[in-house]
Motif scaffolding. Structure first.
Motif, PDB file in Angstrom:
ATOM      1  N   ASN A 192       0.822  -1.208   0.000  1.00  0.00           N
ATOM      2  CA  ASN A 192       0.000   0.000   0.000  1.00  0.00           C
ATOM      3  C   ASN A 192       0.853   1.254   0.000  1.00  0.00           C
ATOM      4  OD1 ASN A 192      -1.293   2.150   2.178  1.00  0.00           O
ATOM      5  ND2 ASN A 192      -2.692   1.500   0.561  1.00  0.00           N
ATOM      6  N   THR A 239      -5.963   1.706  -0.330  1.00  0.00           N
ATOM      7  CA  THR A 239      -6.274   1.915   1.079  1.00  0.00           C
ATOM      8  C   THR A 239      -7.633   1.326   1.412  1.00  0.00           C
ATOM      9  OG1 THR A 239      -4.959   3.901   1.040  1.00  0.00           O
ATOM     10  CG2 THR A 239      -6.493   3.680   2.855  1.00  0.00           C
ATOM     11  N   ASP A 292      -3.792   7.518   4.924  1.00  0.00           N
ATOM     12  CA  ASP A 292      -3.389   6.159   4.558  1.00  0.00           C
ATOM     13  C   ASP A 292      -2.560   5.507   5.658  1.00  0.00           C
ATOM     14  OD1 ASP A 292      -4.654   6.579   2.232  1.00  0.00           O
ATOM     15  OD2 ASP A 292      -2.856   6.537   0.948  1.00  0.00           O
TER      16      ASP A 292
END
Ligand SMILES: Nc1ncnc2c1ncn2[C@@H]1O[C@H](COP(=O)(O)OP(=O)(O)OP(=O)(O)O)[C@@H](O)[C@H]1O
Ligand SMILES: [Mg+2]
Lengths: 299, 357
Positions: B16, B29, B188
C-alpha cells in the motif's frame, strides 16, 4: 470392630486427609456459618470440616427419603459404612442403589433425612465438586469417560490436585504425577492404550478406565456402581483383587448384581429393597435370610 | 497460520505505502481497511470458537460484547472531535447538542483519555459477561436455553441503545470521527497502522486462546463440553471454569469491536442486532469448530463472500448465507479446517501406501 476404629484413626492422620487450601476452608466455613439455623455462631470452627471417624463409621445415612413423582425410590433408609470397610450392596433392579449414590455425591437432593461424612460433615450442604474434593469418589453404573480425551488425559483430569481455575490453567505435570498415572495405567491394564481416545475403547476397557480415574482421585470413600458389568471372568478376578487391596486404607461401597463376584469380595452385604434395608450381614447370613430369599435371591 | 498472518501484516502495508498507485501490485487503502475489518471479525470468531468449540457454550450474543467494545472506542473518538463538530461545542458531541443537553452525562467523563477508553473496551464487556455468566452458569442454564438468553441479551441491548435518552447517539450511533491519538483517521498511514494493530491483536488473541486450550484448563473445558456432570463429580467447579473462559472471550470480542470501529468509521445499535451474532456463529461453523484457526479462515472467507455478494446481488446475501450454513452442516460438519485435515490424512495415507509398495 476395634480394627475398624484403628483404620479410622489411620484415615484421620494420613497427611492428605484434609488438604483443603486455606481459601477453600474459609469459603466452606463461611457457607456453613451462613446456615439459617446457625445464624448466631458466626464462625464455625475449622474442625467442624474435618473428617471425624472416631466413632467408627465414615458414612452415616439416617432416615433418608426421596421420591420421584410420588414414587418412593428411597424410603426411610438407614445405612452406615465403617471407615476402612469394603461393603457390598445388592438388590433387585430399581431397589434404589444408584439413587443412594446419587444422593451421597450431591447429584440428587433428598426430600428429608441426613447424610454425614464422618460425624461432622453434612454432605447435603455441599455441591458435587465440594463433595469430590473432601474425598468421595464415584464410578458410575454406565461408564462415563471423557470420550474425546486420551486415556492418559482422562487420568490426568481425575488426578487429585488443586482444581480451582487458575491453578488448573498453570498446572504442569510433575514427574511424581506422571509416575502415578503410569502406575495406575499399569494397574488397569491400559498402558498400551494410553494415547488412544477414550471413546474408542471397548465397554470393559471403559469400565477399567473409570476405575483408574477413581484411583487417581485417591478418595477416602469410593462408591463403585456395578464395576464388572461387561467384563470377562479374568477381568472380574482382577477387579476383585483391586477392590480388596483398597480396603483398610480406603472405604469402599460396591453395588453389584453378579453374585459370584459379590461372594468373592464381600465381608458384609447390605440388601436394599424398595428403597430401604431389608437385611445386612455376612453373605451366608443374608443368603439364608428368608425375607431375602423371598424377594431377591429366590427368584 | 501465524506465519501467514505475519506475512500479510507486513506485505499488505508495504504494497500500500511503497508501491505506487497504478502499479498492478498496489493495494488500495480501501482494500487495506477492508482486510483490517476482516481481521477484527476473525478475532471475534476466535473468541466465539473458544467458548463454543472448546466449552460447548453456543453463544448467540457475542455481537453484544463486540459492540460494547466498539462503543467504548467510539466514545473516545467522539470526544477527540472536540470543537470540530458541526455545532462546534468544545465538549458535547453533536448529538447531545442536537438533543439540547447542557452537560456531559456522567458515564461520558474520562473518555477523552485513551487509556481509560482502552480499559473500558475490555472492562465493560468483561463485567457484563461476568455478571451474566455468574447468574446463568450458577443456575446451570445450558444448551438451547442459554443460547436463547444470549440472544435476548443482545436484543435488549440493541433496543436500549436505540433510545436517545441512553446517551449513545440513538439510532445514528457514533460517527464523524476525526482522529485517534492525534493521527488523522482518513490518512493512509493511519489506516495501515490500524490494519497492523488488528493483525497484532488477532495474533495475540489467537496465541492466548491457544495457550488456554492446550493447558490443563483447556482439557477441563473440553471435558465440560463433552460430559459436564462427570466433570463436576471429579471435583471441578464447572460454573467457575465457564465464567472465567466466558469472560475472557467477551473481553477479546470487546477488543475486536474497538479495532473495528475506527476502521469502519461508525458504530450504531445495528451492531447489537441478533442476526449479527448468528452470522458470526456461521463463520465459525464454516471454518470448523474447536480449531481456532478454522474460526479465522471462516470469518475471512464468509466475509469476503459477503462483500462480493452484497455488491453483486444485495438481496441474495441472506439466502446465500443460509444456504452456505446448510451445505456446511451437511457436507462439511468439521468445516474448512476439517477438510484440510482430511486431505492431509489422505495424502499421508497415500504416501504410506506408496512407501509400502
Ligand atoms: N431421576 C429420576 N427420576 C425419576 N425416577 C427415578 C430417577 N432416578 C431413579 N428413578 C427411579 O427410582 C427407582 C430406583 O432407581 P435406581 O436407579 O436407584 O435403582 P438401582 O437399584 O440402581 O437399580 P439397577 O440395579 O437397575 O441399577 C427406579 O424405579 C427408577 O426408575
Ligand atoms: Mg443402578
Amino acid at each position: 470392630m476395634s480394627q475398624m476404629v484403628d483404620n479410622g484413626r489411620d484415615l484421620l492422620h494420613r497427611d492428605r486427609a484434609f488438604d483443603f487450601s486455606a481459601q477453600q476452608r474459609a469459603w466452606l466455613q463461611f457457607k456453613e456459618s451462613m446456615r439459617r439455623d446457625r445464624t448466631f455462631d458466626f464462625m464455625v470452627k475449622a474442625k467442624d470440616l474435618e473428617l471425624d471417624v472416631s466413632h467408627g463409621p465414615i458414612l452415616y445415612i439416617e432416615d433418608l427419603n426421596v421420591s420421584f413423582d410420588g414414587f418412593k425410590a428411597i424410603d426411610h433408609l438407614n445405612f452406615y459404612v465403617d471407615a476402612g470397610e469394603l461393603r457390598c450392596v445388592i438388590g433387585a433392579n430399581g431397589a434404589g442403589k444408584t439413587t443412594m449414590m446419587d444422593i451421597i455425591t450431591g447429584k440428587t437432593r433428598p426430600d428429608s433425612g441426613s447424610v454425614y461424612f464422618g460425624q461432622k460433615i453434612d454432605l447435603l450442604r455441599l455441591t458435587e465438586p465440594e463433595i469430590a474434593e473432601i474425598g468421595i469418589g464415584r464410578k458410575f453404573q454406565k461408564p462415563t469417560v471423557f470420550e474425546h480425551h486420551t486415556v492418559f488425559e482422562n487420568l490426568e483430569l481425575a488426578m487429585a490436585a488443586d482444581k480451582r481455575v487458575f491453578p488448573t490453567l498453570l498446572a504442569r505435570l510433575t514427574a511424581a504425577q506422571r509416575e502415578r498415572i503410569d502406575e495406575v495405567l499399569e494397574t488397569i491394564g491400559l498402558t498400551e492404550h494410553a494415547r488412544r481416545e477414550a471413546g474408542s475403547l471397548s465397554h470393559g476397557q471403559k469400565q477399567w478406565l473409570e476405575i483408574g480415574m477413581l484411583l487417581m482421585q485417591d478418595p477416602l470413600l469410593l462408591l463403585v456402581d456395578e464395576p464388572v458389568a461387561g467384563m470377562t471372568h479374568q477381568e472380574m478376578d482382577r477387579t476383585a483383587e483391586l477392590l480388596l487391596s483398597l480396603q483398610g486404607k480406603h472405604s469402599v461401597v460396591v453395588v453389584e448384581h453378579d453374585m459370584d463376584f459379590v461372594r468373592s469380595i464381600a465381608r458384609r452385604v447390605t440388601v436394599l429393597h424398595q428403597g430401604s434395608v431389608l437385611a445386612e450381614g455376612s453373605m451366608d447370613q443374608v443368603q439364608n435370610d428368608p425375607r431375602v430369599v423371598e424377594v431377591y435371591l429366590g427368584e | 497460520m501465524l506465519g501467514l498472518l505475519l506475512a500479510v501484516a507486513v506485505v499488505v502495508p508495504v504494497l500500500n505505502l511503497a508501491v505506487p498507485e497504478g502499479h498492478p501490485l498496489h493495494v488500495s487503502t480501501y482494500t487495506v481497511t477492508l482486510l483490517g475489518k476482516y481481521l477484527t471479525y476473525a478475532l471475534l470468531a476466535v473468541a466465539v470458537d473458544l467458548v463454543w468449540g472448546y466449552l460447548g457454550i453456543l453463544s448467540l450474543g457475542h455481537g453484544a460484547f463486540f459492540a460494547l467494545g466498539g462503543y467504548a472506542m467510539g466514545m473516545y473518538l467522539m470526544r477527540q472531535i472536540g470543537d470540530r463538530g458541526v455545532y462546534g461545542d468544545p465538549v458535547l458531541p453533536d448529538f447531545m447538542v442536537f438533543l439540547d443537553w447542557q452537560a456531559l452525562p456522567w458515564f461520558w467523563h474520562g473518555f477523552d483519555m485513551f487509556w481509560l477508553a482502552a480499559l473500558m473496551v475490555v472492562l465493560v464487556p468483561g463485567a457484563l459477561a461476568f455478571v451474566f455468566g455468574w447468574l446463568a452458569f450458577r443456575s446451570r442454564v445450558t444448551g438451547v436455553y442459554l443460547s436463547i438468553i444470549t440472544q435476548a441479551l443482545t436484543y435488549a441491548l440493541m433496543l436500549a441503545f436505540f433510545r436517545n435518552e441512553m446517551g449513545f447517539g440513538g439510532n445514528n450511533g457514533l460517527t464523524d470521527f476525526k482522529d485517534m491519538l492525534g493521527f488523522n483517521l482518513q490518512a493512509d498511514s493511519t489506516r495501515v497502522g490500524l490494519f497492523v494493530a488488528s493483525a497484532v491483536a488477532l495474533a495475540l488473541g489467537y496465541l492466548a486462546c491457544r495457550w488456554i486450550v492446550t493447558s490443563k484448563l483447556g482439557r477441563v473445558a473440553v471435558a465440560i463440553r463433552d460430559a459436564e456432570a462427570r466433570t463436576r463429580f471429579i471435583g471441578y467447579r464447572v460454573d467457575r471454569v465457564k465464567v472465567a473462559i466466558w469472560t475472557f472471550s467477551a473481553m477479546l470480542a470487546g477488543i475486536a469491536g474497538a479495532l473495528y470501529v475506527p476502521q469502519v468509521g461508525i458504530i450504531n445499535p445495528g451492531e447489537f442486532s441478533p442476526l449479527n451474532s448468528i452470522e458470526l456463529v456461521v463463520w465459525v461453523a464454516v471454518g470448523g469448530r474447536a480449531t481456532l484457526y478454522g474460526a479465522v479462515i471462516g470469518a475471512i472467507v464468509v466475509n469476503y463472500g459477503k462483500t462480493y455478494f452484497t455488491g453483486a446481488f444485495p438481496e441474495a446475501w441472506l439466502f446465500a448465507l443460509g444456504g452456505l450454513f446448510v451445505l456446511v452442516t451437511l457436507f462439511l460438519p468439521q468445516g474448512i479446517a476439517g477438510l484440510f485435515r482430511q486431505l492431509k490424512r489422505r495424502r499421508s495415507g497415500a504416501a504410506a501406501q506408496s512407501a509400502a509398495a
